[in-house]
Design an enzyme around this catalytic site. Structure first.
Site, PDB file in Angstrom:
ATOM      1  N   SER A 210       0.815  -1.212   0.000  1.00  0.00           N
ATOM      2  CA  SER A 210       0.000   0.000   0.000  1.00  0.00           C
ATOM      3  C   SER A 210       0.848   1.259   0.000  1.00  0.00           C
ATOM      4  O   SER A 210       0.314   2.366  -0.003  1.00  0.00           O
ATOM      5  CB  SER A 210      -0.892   0.005   1.254  1.00  0.00           C
ATOM      6  OG  SER A 210      -0.104   0.134   2.415  1.00  0.00           O
TER       7      SER A 210
ATOM      8  N   THR B 297      -2.087   2.876   3.503  1.00  0.00           N
ATOM      9  CA  THR B 297      -1.283   4.106   3.516  1.00  0.00           C
ATOM     10  C   THR B 297      -0.556   4.060   4.840  1.00  0.00           C
ATOM     11  O   THR B 297      -0.989   3.356   5.747  1.00  0.00           O
ATOM     12  CB  THR B 297      -2.243   5.326   3.531  1.00  0.00           C
ATOM     13  OG1 THR B 297      -2.985   5.347   2.311  1.00  0.00           O
ATOM     14  CG2 THR B 297      -1.537   6.646   3.718  1.00  0.00           C
TER      15      THR B 297
ATOM     16  N   THR C 235       1.789   6.958   0.483  1.00  0.00           N
ATOM     17  CA  THR C 235       0.881   5.910   0.000  1.00  0.00           C
ATOM     18  C   THR C 235       1.074   5.634  -1.484  1.00  0.00           C
ATOM     19  O   THR C 235       1.566   6.503  -2.223  1.00  0.00           O
ATOM     20  CB  THR C 235      -0.577   6.354   0.220  1.00  0.00           C
ATOM     21  OG1 THR C 235      -1.461   5.270  -0.087  1.00  0.00           O
ATOM     22  CG2 THR C 235      -0.956   7.529  -0.663  1.00  0.00           C
TER      23      THR C 235
ATOM     24  N   ARG D 271      -5.301   9.718 -10.515  1.00  0.00           N
ATOM     25  CA  ARG D 271      -6.147   9.885  -9.318  1.00  0.00           C
ATOM     26  C   ARG D 271      -5.247  10.241  -8.121  1.00  0.00           C
ATOM     27  O   ARG D 271      -4.223   9.622  -7.874  1.00  0.00           O
ATOM     28  CB  ARG D 271      -6.910   8.589  -9.028  1.00  0.00           C
ATOM     29  CG  ARG D 271      -7.754   8.611  -7.746  1.00  0.00           C
ATOM     30  CD  ARG D 271      -7.010   8.034  -6.550  1.00  0.00           C
ATOM     31  NE  ARG D 271      -7.873   7.885  -5.392  1.00  0.00           N
ATOM     32  CZ  ARG D 271      -7.428   7.599  -4.166  1.00  0.00           C
ATOM     33  NH1 ARG D 271      -6.139   7.438  -3.944  1.00  0.00           N
ATOM     34  NH2 ARG D 271      -8.260   7.480  -3.160  1.00  0.00           N
TER      35      ARG D 271
ATOM     36  N   THR E 275      -5.815   7.378   7.017  1.00  0.00           N
ATOM     37  CA  THR E 275      -5.731   6.310   6.025  1.00  0.00           C
ATOM     38  C   THR E 275      -7.179   5.930   5.683  1.00  0.00           C
ATOM     39  O   THR E 275      -8.105   6.299   6.399  1.00  0.00           O
ATOM     40  CB  THR E 275      -4.992   5.075   6.567  1.00  0.00           C
ATOM     41  OG1 THR E 275      -5.704   4.548   7.688  1.00  0.00           O
ATOM     42  CG2 THR E 275      -3.573   5.400   6.994  1.00  0.00           C
ATOM     43  N   GLY E 276      -7.334   5.162   4.617  1.00  0.00           N
ATOM     44  CA  GLY E 276      -8.684   4.752   4.230  1.00  0.00           C
ATOM     45  C   GLY E 276      -9.141   5.487   2.986  1.00  0.00           C
ATOM     46  O   GLY E 276      -8.307   5.998   2.216  1.00  0.00           O
TER      47      GLY E 276
HETATM   48  N1  GLY Z   1      -6.052   7.450   1.952  1.00  0.00           N
HETATM   49  C1  GLY Z   1      -5.229   7.100   0.872  1.00  0.00           C
HETATM   50  C2  GLY Z   1      -5.860   7.256  -0.432  1.00  0.00           C
HETATM   51  O1  GLY Z   1      -7.074   7.265  -0.536  1.00  0.00           O
HETATM   52  O2  GLY Z   1      -5.158   7.375  -1.412  1.00  0.00           O
END
Ligand code: GLY
Length: 360
Positions: A87, A207, A225, A235, A258-259
């Site tokens: 990740s 992340t 991340t 993105r 994170t998330g």
């Molecule tokens: N929280 C990391 C991402 O959505 O890229």
């Protein structure tokens, strides 16, 4: 500067340096010393669950009297270099074209500065490049080709970040695409079963966020991340956006996330958490309040379950100037890593809004 002011500043900084050396010594003997001798600032390092080694490394640096930013970057570099963490950094899961694109941000509390990179390819330590954006440009955020050229100019070596394991995972996804990508046809707020875009909410958004208070009471943080697995190229999630994936105020504290970055980008939760702490909330209370705000703001039915709760998760991690820490997530089951001066870090449970029901 006025002469008496200079003298005062000198005495203050000399006392400070002495205190830091004493604190470092005391930290090695925390159990042995009485409460009266404890350091004036309580050092702490917090991170997402994948930061056990990172927080231990950061605390090792802090105990040597180093700055919190040096500490947290050294910590997350271990995870960026680790091919087994899919990740972050090297070995991170790629975008829908099979290319790894990395995002990272740093904030340095004592100087009130920050830097970030987004959609950076071929460089495995985006956190180091983010730091250079902060220190060696008059900008805060560089993206894509510009970020890569900047990294090259500073001597970073390009390498293929796609490990065989990540490529195979991508290939499996590609071969079973069906409707699990992120492209959605026109739809409105009431539409429920569309494009399975909701599955993107459940895909890997791992992340690492890592924040620390050092022996001088200074606060810094980093978030790094590879972002959402199989994302549309270009993105960018919340991680490199100051205020969203990371925020530091040296007077108050730090927060990171994170998330599902899309949810946090719409809420800018990290700066909100720091503001909640400024108003007197504990780190955990502030993180829970940010989760509540995201729930309230999520209105698209495709992202909600039958009880109107988000199908995705977002986790927040926070520390304050007093060395208090806390973390929270929308859903139960998340852990965070923390170190308050020990040789080894520990996992603790994040507070949460909703308890996950066991799956049958
Ligand atoms: N929280 C990391 C991402 O959505 O890229």
């Amino acid at each position: 500067m006025h002469e008496s002011m200079k003298r005062r500043e000198f005495i203050k900084s000399a006392a400070f340096a002495g205190a830091a050396a004493l604190m470092s010594h005391q930290l090695d003997n925390l159990e042995a010393v009485g409460a009266q001798q404890r350091p004036a600032f309580k050092p702490v390092v917090i991170s997402s669950h994948n930061g056990l080694v990172a927080t231990a490394k950061a605390m090792e640096f802090i105990k040597q009297g180093k700055d919190a930013l040096d500490a947290v970057i050294a910590g997350v570099n271990i995870v960026e270099d680790d091919p087994n963490d899919m990740s972050v950094g090297y070995g991170g899961l790629p975008n829908e074209d099979g290319v790894v694109e990395l995002d990272a941000s740093v904030m340095h509390g004592p100087t009130g500065r920050g830097g970030a990179v987004a959609s950076l390819r071929n460089i495995k330590n985006p956190s180091k490049v983010a730091r250079l954006v902060m220190e060696r440009t008059d900008h805060v955020l560089l993206v894509g080709e510009g970020a890569l050229r900047f990294a090259r100019a500073h001597g970073f070596k390009e390498e293929n970040l796609l490990t065989d394991e990540a490529r195979n995972a991508w290939l499996r996804w590609k071969e079973n695409l069906s409707n699990e990508d992120d492209w959605l046809p026109p739809h409105d707020v009431e539409t429920k079963n569309i494009g399975e875009g909701l599955k993107s909410a459940l895909r890997n958004t791992g992340t690492i966020n890592c924040n620390a208070v050092d022996l001088q009471g200074n606060i810094s943080g980093v978030t790094t991340t590879s972002g959402l697995a199989w994302k549309i190229p270009g993105r960018v999630g919340d991680s490199p956006i100051l205020g969203a994936g990371l925020y530091v105020d040296n007077e108050v504290g730090a927060a990171g996330s994170t998330g599902r970055g899309e949810a946090n980008l719409l809420a800018c939760s990290s700066v909100m958490i720091v503001e909640f702490m400024r108003q007197g909330k504990t780190p955990e209370q502030a993180c829970l309040m940010a989760c509540e705000r995201i729930v309230k703001q999520t209105k698209m039915k495709r992202l909600l379950d039958e009880k109107g709760r988000p199908k995705f998760n977002v986790n927040f991690y926070a520390i304050n100037k007093r060395g208090e820490y806390g973390a929270a997530a929308i859903w139960s089951g998340s852990k965070f890593a923390v170190n308050t001066g020990e040789a080894q870090s520990r996992h603790e449970e994040c507070a949460y809004l909703y308890k996950r029901e066991p799956r049958n």
